[in-house]
Design an enzyme around this catalytic site. Structure first.
Site, mmCIF file in Angstrom:
data_model
loop_
_atom_site.group_PDB
_atom_site.id
_atom_site.type_symbol
_atom_site.label_atom_id
_atom_site.label_comp_id
_atom_site.label_asym_id
_atom_site.label_seq_id
_atom_site.Cartn_x
_atom_site.Cartn_y
_atom_site.Cartn_z
ATOM 1 N N LYS A 50 7.523 3.645 -4.705
ATOM 2 C CA LYS A 50 7.290 3.856 -6.133
ATOM 3 C C LYS A 50 6.222 4.930 -6.360
ATOM 4 O O LYS A 50 6.396 5.828 -7.184
ATOM 5 C CB LYS A 50 6.885 2.527 -6.789
ATOM 6 C CG LYS A 50 7.955 1.445 -6.718
ATOM 7 C CD LYS A 50 7.587 0.206 -7.500
ATOM 8 C CE LYS A 50 6.391 -0.514 -6.923
ATOM 9 N NZ LYS A 50 6.636 -1.036 -5.554
ATOM 10 N N THR A 51 5.116 4.830 -5.642
ATOM 11 C CA THR A 51 4.056 5.832 -5.778
ATOM 12 C C THR A 51 4.542 7.210 -5.335
ATOM 13 O O THR A 51 4.266 8.226 -5.981
ATOM 14 C CB THR A 51 2.822 5.420 -4.955
ATOM 15 O OG1 THR A 51 2.366 4.138 -5.395
ATOM 16 C CG2 THR A 51 1.706 6.445 -5.106
ATOM 17 N N THR A 108 5.338 -4.772 -9.088
ATOM 18 C CA THR A 108 6.074 -5.614 -8.152
ATOM 19 C C THR A 108 6.525 -6.907 -8.826
ATOM 20 O O THR A 108 7.274 -7.677 -8.234
ATOM 21 C CB THR A 108 5.184 -5.960 -6.938
ATOM 22 O OG1 THR A 108 3.979 -6.599 -7.407
ATOM 23 C CG2 THR A 108 4.813 -4.708 -6.167
ATOM 24 N N ARG A 167 7.323 1.608 4.334
ATOM 25 C CA ARG A 167 5.920 1.503 4.745
ATOM 26 C C ARG A 167 5.797 0.737 6.062
ATOM 27 O O ARG A 167 5.031 1.130 6.942
ATOM 28 C CB ARG A 167 5.103 0.808 3.654
ATOM 29 C CG ARG A 167 3.605 0.687 3.983
ATOM 30 C CD ARG A 167 2.853 0.049 2.840
ATOM 31 N NE ARG A 167 2.889 0.892 1.643
ATOM 32 C CZ ARG A 167 2.632 0.440 0.422
ATOM 33 N NH1 ARG A 167 2.342 -0.830 0.225
ATOM 34 N NH2 ARG A 167 2.670 1.266 -0.606
ATOM 35 N N ASP A 174 -0.413 1.950 -11.305
ATOM 36 C CA ASP A 174 0.170 1.006 -10.355
ATOM 37 C C ASP A 174 -0.167 -0.424 -10.774
ATOM 38 O O ASP A 174 -1.199 -0.672 -11.401
ATOM 39 C CB ASP A 174 -0.374 1.282 -8.956
ATOM 40 C CG ASP A 174 0.487 0.662 -7.872
ATOM 41 O OD1 ASP A 174 1.618 0.223 -8.185
ATOM 42 O OD2 ASP A 174 0.047 0.618 -6.708
#
Length: 344
Positions: free
Chosen positions: A66-67, A160, A219, A111
Site C-alpha cells: 500500500k505504501t 488494515t 514484505r 497510514d
C-alpha cells in the site's frame, strides 16, 4: 527472530533496506493486476488534465504494497509526496501544519487511517471536500472560525482494518482499491527482482520455495530472501539454491506453508488440549500466551486462509489438513464428523 521474519505487521531491524527494493513506476510493481490497470487509467487522465488525482483509499493486510503504491502514484503524477501515520497526528494543529505547507497536486499519504482521532477526522473532511482548513482564533466568547484555503491535493489513506473506518470518511474517497494476497508465482517474480537489486543469484526453484513460505506477502518474501542471502554467502558462494533455502528455513523454524512456532503451537494446542476443538478465542489465546487481538488479527487469518482451522459458532476447530500438515493421525470421530457434514 522467527516471528519478526514471518510477521508483516512487525517492523524488522533490516526493514530500512525495504526502500531500496520498492519499485518507482507502476509497470515495475508486480502483482495486483486489477488495481494497477485501473489506477494507471486514473493517473494518466488526471495527469493529462493537470489536475490532482481523486482521493485514493487502499485496503489490505500489512506488507502487500500500500505504501509503495502511494509512492508510485506521486511519482507517476510528478507530484510531491508527504507521508505520515494516523497515530502521529495527535492534535488538529499537526494536520494543519502539514496541509498548510503542501504544494498543488501533492500526494498526502496517511497510514493506518482508521486510527485518526475524531477532531482530526472532522478537519480532514473539509480539507478533502473544500480544500480549506477550519481554524478557530481566540477563546471563549471572542472565538471565531476562519477558513484557510489550501492547494488542491490527493489524500491516500491506507488501512488494515477497513471496518474501523467511519462511513463519512470512506464516502469522501473517490477511488477505493482492495489488495489481495499474492500468488506464489507473483512472489517468485518479486523475489527474483529483489535478488537482482541485492546482487545475489537465486535459482528459479529456490525462488518458488521461498514464495510458498511467504504468506502471500512481499514484505515477508523480501525478509526471507535477505536471510537466505546470508546463508548463501557463507555456505554456497553467494548463490541461493534449493538446498540453501531448505536448510535455511529449517534453521529459522519456518515450514513449507510459511508457518512458524506460534502457528504450530496454536494448532497443537487445539488438538492436544481441546480435542481438536471447538475452543473459544479467549481460552486459546491464554493457552499459547498471546493476546486475543494478536490471535484474531494476525495468526487466525492466515491459518484460515490455509484451510487449517475453521471458525464456528461454538469456537475454533482444526481441519483434517492440519493433522496432515503436522504429521498426526486424524481421530476417527473427526473423520465421522466430516462424513456426516457431507451427508447432511
Amino acid at each position: 527472530m522467527t516471528s519478526t521474519i514471518v510477521r508483516p505487521d512487525i517492523p524488522a531491524d533490516d526493514d530500512m533496506q525495504e526502500g531500496s527494493l520498492r519499485p518507482q513506476l507502476i509497470k515495475e510493481f508486480l502483482g495486483q493486476e486489477g488495481i494497477k490497470q485501473n489506477l494507471s487509467v486514473f493517473i494518466e487522465a488526471a495527469r493529462d488534465r493537470q489536475e490532482p488525482l481523486d482521493h485514493l483509499f487502499l485496503i489490505g493486510p500489512p506488507g502487500l504494497g500500500k505504501t509503495t503504491l502511494a509512492q508510485i502514484t506521486a511519482h507517476e503524477l510528478g507530484a510531491d509526496f508527504k507521508v505520515t501515520s494516523a497515530p502521529a497526528l495527535e492534535k488538529p494543529k499537526d494536520l494543519a501544519g502539514i496541509l498548510s505547507t503542501i504544494t498543488p497536486r501533492t500526494v498526502f499519504f496517511i497510514d493506518e487511517i482508521h486510527r485518526l482521532k475524531p477532531a482530526i477526522e472532522e478537519m480532514l473532511y473539509i480539507a478533502m471536500e473544500d480544500y480549506e482548513l477550519d481554524w478557530i482564533i481566540g477563546q471563549g466568547a471572542a472565538a471565531r472560525t476562519v477558513r484557510i484555503p489550501i492547494p488542491k491535493f490527493t489524500l491516500v489513506g491506507a488501512t488494515t482494518k477497513a471496518g474501523m473506518v467511519s462511513s463519512p470518511l470512506i464516502s469522501r474517497f473517490g477511488i477505493i482499491q482492495r489488495f489481495n494476497y499474492y500468488a506464489h508465482e507473483e512472489l517468485a517474480q518479486i523475489i527474483k527482482r529483489s535478488a537482482t537489486i541485492l546482487h545475489v543469484t537465486v535459482d528459479d526453484d529456490a525462488a518458488l520455495l521461498m514464495a510458498q513460505c511467504s504468506r502471500g506477502t512481499p514484505r515477508v518474501a523480501n525478509r526471507i530472501l535477505r536471510r537466505m542471502r546470508d546463508f548463501a554467502q557463507l555456505y554456497s558462494a553467494g548463490r541461493i539454491t534449493i538446498q540453501i533455502v531448505n536448510d535455511g528455513l529449517k534453521k529459522l523454524g519456518i515450514d513449507s506453508l510459511g508457518l512458524e512456532k506460534y502457528d504450530r503451537e496454536i494448532l497443537l494446542s487445539i488438538i492436544q488440549n481441546f480435542g481438536g476443538g471447538p475452543v473459544g478465542a479467549d481460552t486459546l489465546a491464554i493457552s499459547i500466551g498471546e493476546s486475543i487481538d494478536t490471535l484474531e488479527d494476525y495468526y487466525e487469518p492466515y491459518l484460515i486462509q490455509c484451510g487449517l482451522i475453521q471458525r464456528t459458532p461454538r469456537g475454533r476447530i482444526v481441519t483434517e489438513k492440519a493433522y496432515q500438515h503436522l504429521a498426526l493421525q486424524v481421530p476417527k470421530d473427526k473423520i465421522n464428523d466430516a462424513q456426516n457434514r457431507l451427508l447432511f
